[in-house]
Design a protein around this motif. Structure first.
Motif, mmCIF file in Angstrom:
data_model
loop_
_atom_site.group_PDB
_atom_site.id
_atom_site.type_symbol
_atom_site.label_atom_id
_atom_site.label_comp_id
_atom_site.label_asym_id
_atom_site.label_seq_id
_atom_site.Cartn_x
_atom_site.Cartn_y
_atom_site.Cartn_z
ATOM 1 N N ASP A 10 0.906 -1.193 -0.078
ATOM 2 C CA ASP A 10 -0.040 0.128 0.125
ATOM 3 C C ASP A 10 0.982 1.279 -0.166
ATOM 4 O O ASP A 10 1.283 1.775 1.297
ATOM 5 C CB ASP A 10 -0.991 -0.099 1.134
ATOM 6 C CG ASP A 10 -1.999 1.095 1.122
ATOM 7 O OD1 ASP A 10 -1.844 2.005 0.085
ATOM 8 O OD2 ASP A 10 -2.736 1.068 2.186
ATOM 9 N N LYS A 11 1.437 1.565 -1.137
ATOM 10 C CA LYS A 11 2.207 2.557 -1.166
ATOM 11 C C LYS A 11 1.604 4.137 -0.887
ATOM 12 O O LYS A 11 2.625 4.892 -0.404
ATOM 13 C CB LYS A 11 2.856 2.723 -2.827
ATOM 14 C CG LYS A 11 3.836 3.597 -2.961
ATOM 15 C CD LYS A 11 4.350 3.383 -4.392
ATOM 16 C CE LYS A 11 5.594 3.982 -4.770
ATOM 17 N NZ LYS A 11 5.950 3.985 -6.169
ATOM 18 N N THR A 12 0.482 4.074 -0.888
ATOM 19 C CA THR A 12 -0.021 5.388 -0.506
ATOM 20 C C THR A 12 0.314 6.011 0.918
ATOM 21 O O THR A 12 0.292 6.973 1.419
ATOM 22 C CB THR A 12 -1.741 5.596 -0.644
ATOM 23 O OG1 THR A 12 -2.120 4.342 0.127
ATOM 24 C CG2 THR A 12 -2.171 5.162 -2.095
ATOM 25 N N LYS A 13 0.342 4.791 1.937
ATOM 26 C CA LYS A 13 0.717 5.006 3.280
ATOM 27 C C LYS A 13 2.139 5.312 3.504
ATOM 28 O O LYS A 13 2.506 5.537 4.546
ATOM 29 C CB LYS A 13 0.339 3.725 3.971
ATOM 30 C CG LYS A 13 -1.118 3.552 3.966
ATOM 31 C CD LYS A 13 -1.894 2.533 5.044
ATOM 32 C CE LYS A 13 -0.990 1.543 5.287
ATOM 33 N NZ LYS A 13 -1.615 0.143 6.186
ATOM 34 N N ALA A 14 3.028 5.128 2.421
ATOM 35 C CA ALA A 14 4.569 5.194 2.780
ATOM 36 C C ALA A 14 4.790 6.804 3.207
ATOM 37 O O ALA A 14 5.587 6.873 4.028
ATOM 38 C CB ALA A 14 5.248 5.028 1.319
ATOM 39 N N PRO A 15 4.297 7.807 2.590
ATOM 40 C CA PRO A 15 4.775 8.979 3.490
ATOM 41 C C PRO A 15 4.723 9.229 4.717
ATOM 42 O O PRO A 15 5.192 9.789 5.670
ATOM 43 C CB PRO A 15 4.189 10.007 2.657
ATOM 44 C CG PRO A 15 3.616 9.478 1.135
ATOM 45 C CD PRO A 15 3.505 8.032 1.661
ATOM 46 N N GLN A 16 3.439 8.670 5.321
ATOM 47 C CA GLN A 16 3.190 8.758 6.664
ATOM 48 C C GLN A 16 4.301 8.021 7.616
ATOM 49 O O GLN A 16 4.481 8.370 8.608
ATOM 50 C CB GLN A 16 1.700 8.017 6.895
ATOM 51 C CG GLN A 16 1.051 7.861 8.094
ATOM 52 C CD GLN A 16 -0.305 7.347 8.213
ATOM 53 O OE1 GLN A 16 -0.865 7.095 7.122
ATOM 54 N NE2 GLN A 16 -0.822 7.192 9.405
ATOM 55 N N PHE A 17 4.677 6.915 7.328
ATOM 56 C CA PHE A 17 5.733 6.124 7.989
ATOM 57 C C PHE A 17 7.127 6.295 7.553
ATOM 58 O O PHE A 17 7.980 5.492 7.959
ATOM 59 C CB PHE A 17 5.290 4.547 8.093
ATOM 60 C CG PHE A 17 4.074 4.277 8.627
ATOM 61 C CD1 PHE A 17 3.575 4.412 9.915
ATOM 62 C CD2 PHE A 17 2.771 4.362 7.566
ATOM 63 C CE1 PHE A 17 2.543 4.521 10.540
ATOM 64 C CE2 PHE A 17 1.715 4.109 8.263
ATOM 65 C CZ PHE A 17 1.408 4.327 9.527
ATOM 66 N N MET A 18 7.453 7.047 6.554
ATOM 67 C CA MET A 18 8.823 7.265 5.974
ATOM 68 C C MET A 18 9.779 7.598 6.971
ATOM 69 O O MET A 18 10.985 6.887 6.964
ATOM 70 C CB MET A 18 8.860 8.274 4.817
ATOM 71 C CG MET A 18 10.228 8.435 4.255
ATOM 72 S SD MET A 18 10.830 6.831 3.469
ATOM 73 C CE MET A 18 9.734 6.783 2.108
ATOM 74 N N ASP A 19 9.755 8.502 8.003
ATOM 75 C CA ASP A 19 10.618 8.897 9.188
ATOM 76 C C ASP A 19 10.864 7.720 9.944
ATOM 77 O O ASP A 19 12.170 7.438 10.098
ATOM 78 C CB ASP A 19 10.097 9.889 9.939
ATOM 79 C CG ASP A 19 10.110 11.167 9.187
ATOM 80 O OD1 ASP A 19 10.614 11.558 8.054
ATOM 81 O OD2 ASP A 19 9.453 12.470 9.492
ATOM 82 N N GLY A 20 9.996 6.815 10.257
ATOM 83 C CA GLY A 20 10.211 5.838 11.076
ATOM 84 C C GLY A 20 11.001 4.588 10.423
ATOM 85 O O GLY A 20 11.931 3.915 10.819
ATOM 86 N N HIS A 21 10.630 4.509 9.104
ATOM 87 C CA HIS A 21 11.363 3.448 8.242
ATOM 88 C C HIS A 21 12.821 4.135 7.961
ATOM 89 O O HIS A 21 13.989 3.013 8.022
ATOM 90 C CB HIS A 21 10.529 3.451 6.911
ATOM 91 C CG HIS A 21 11.278 2.356 5.795
ATOM 92 N ND1 HIS A 21 11.251 0.963 6.059
ATOM 93 C CD2 HIS A 21 11.873 2.839 4.643
ATOM 94 C CE1 HIS A 21 11.937 0.602 5.051
ATOM 95 N NE2 HIS A 21 12.366 1.641 3.891
ATOM 96 N N SER A 22 13.150 5.146 7.753
ATOM 97 C CA SER A 22 14.434 5.738 7.543
ATOM 98 C C SER A 22 15.115 5.592 8.842
ATOM 99 O O SER A 22 16.382 4.945 8.773
ATOM 100 C CB SER A 22 14.470 7.137 7.064
ATOM 101 O OG SER A 22 13.700 7.322 5.849
ATOM 102 N N ALA A 69 5.161 -3.232 9.748
ATOM 103 C CA ALA A 69 4.054 -3.273 10.936
ATOM 104 C C ALA A 69 2.835 -2.552 10.519
ATOM 105 O O ALA A 69 1.922 -3.089 10.767
ATOM 106 C CB ALA A 69 4.783 -2.591 12.031
ATOM 107 N N GLN A 70 3.006 -1.713 9.733
ATOM 108 C CA GLN A 70 1.867 -0.767 9.001
ATOM 109 C C GLN A 70 1.126 -1.354 7.498
ATOM 110 O O GLN A 70 0.243 -0.713 7.071
ATOM 111 C CB GLN A 70 2.186 0.650 9.011
ATOM 112 C CG GLN A 70 2.393 1.127 10.401
ATOM 113 C CD GLN A 70 1.332 0.897 11.389
ATOM 114 O OE1 GLN A 70 0.132 1.101 11.032
ATOM 115 N NE2 GLN A 70 1.752 0.657 12.573
ATOM 116 N N GLY A 71 1.859 -2.499 7.134
ATOM 117 C CA GLY A 71 1.278 -3.079 5.735
ATOM 118 C C GLY A 71 1.652 -2.078 4.784
ATOM 119 O O GLY A 71 1.074 -2.281 3.477
ATOM 120 N N VAL A 72 2.570 -1.258 4.675
ATOM 121 C CA VAL A 72 3.182 -0.602 3.539
ATOM 122 C C VAL A 72 3.693 -1.270 2.597
ATOM 123 O O VAL A 72 3.595 -1.258 1.278
ATOM 124 C CB VAL A 72 4.033 0.623 3.828
ATOM 125 C CG1 VAL A 72 4.552 1.430 2.582
ATOM 126 C CG2 VAL A 72 3.555 1.640 5.010
#
Length: 96
Positions: A10-22, A69-72
């Motif tokens: 679900d690429k649409t959720k990526a911006p929301q979790f990018m900082d944590g992923h980075s 964890a968030q299904g991204v």
């Protein structure tokens, strides 16, 4: 050694979790586990080369990624037992 693929679910959720992923990726490098991280082309997700941990430890680490964890992304972990390497990567053959 492990190759981890992170394919977008679900690429649409990526911006929301990018900082944590980075931050998660940075921690993997800081801990000496990640050797390489990069994008799957064209824009399909990412891949990571990891070493120096057990299969159980890499599974826990991957599940801690906010993208997972968030299904991204959906994660796949491939274990590789290096048999031949370029001399610069000989350290990988010494792994359990």
């Amino acid at each position: 050694m492990f190759v981890i693929t992170l394919r977008f679910a679900d690429k649409t959720k990526a911006p929301q979790f990018m900082d944590g992923h980075s931050a998660w990726i940075k921690r993997g490098f800081d801990d000496g586990v990640f050797l390489l991280a990069g994008n799957l082309q064209p824009s399909a997700g990412g891949a990571i080369l990891a070493h120096n941990v057990s299969p159980e430890e890499i599974e826990v680490r991957v599940q801690d990624d906010p993208f997972v964890a968030q299904g991204v992304v959906s994660a796949e972990i491939l274990a590789i037992a290096p048999g031949r390497t370029d001399g610069r990567l000989a350290f990988l053959k010494a792994e359990p």
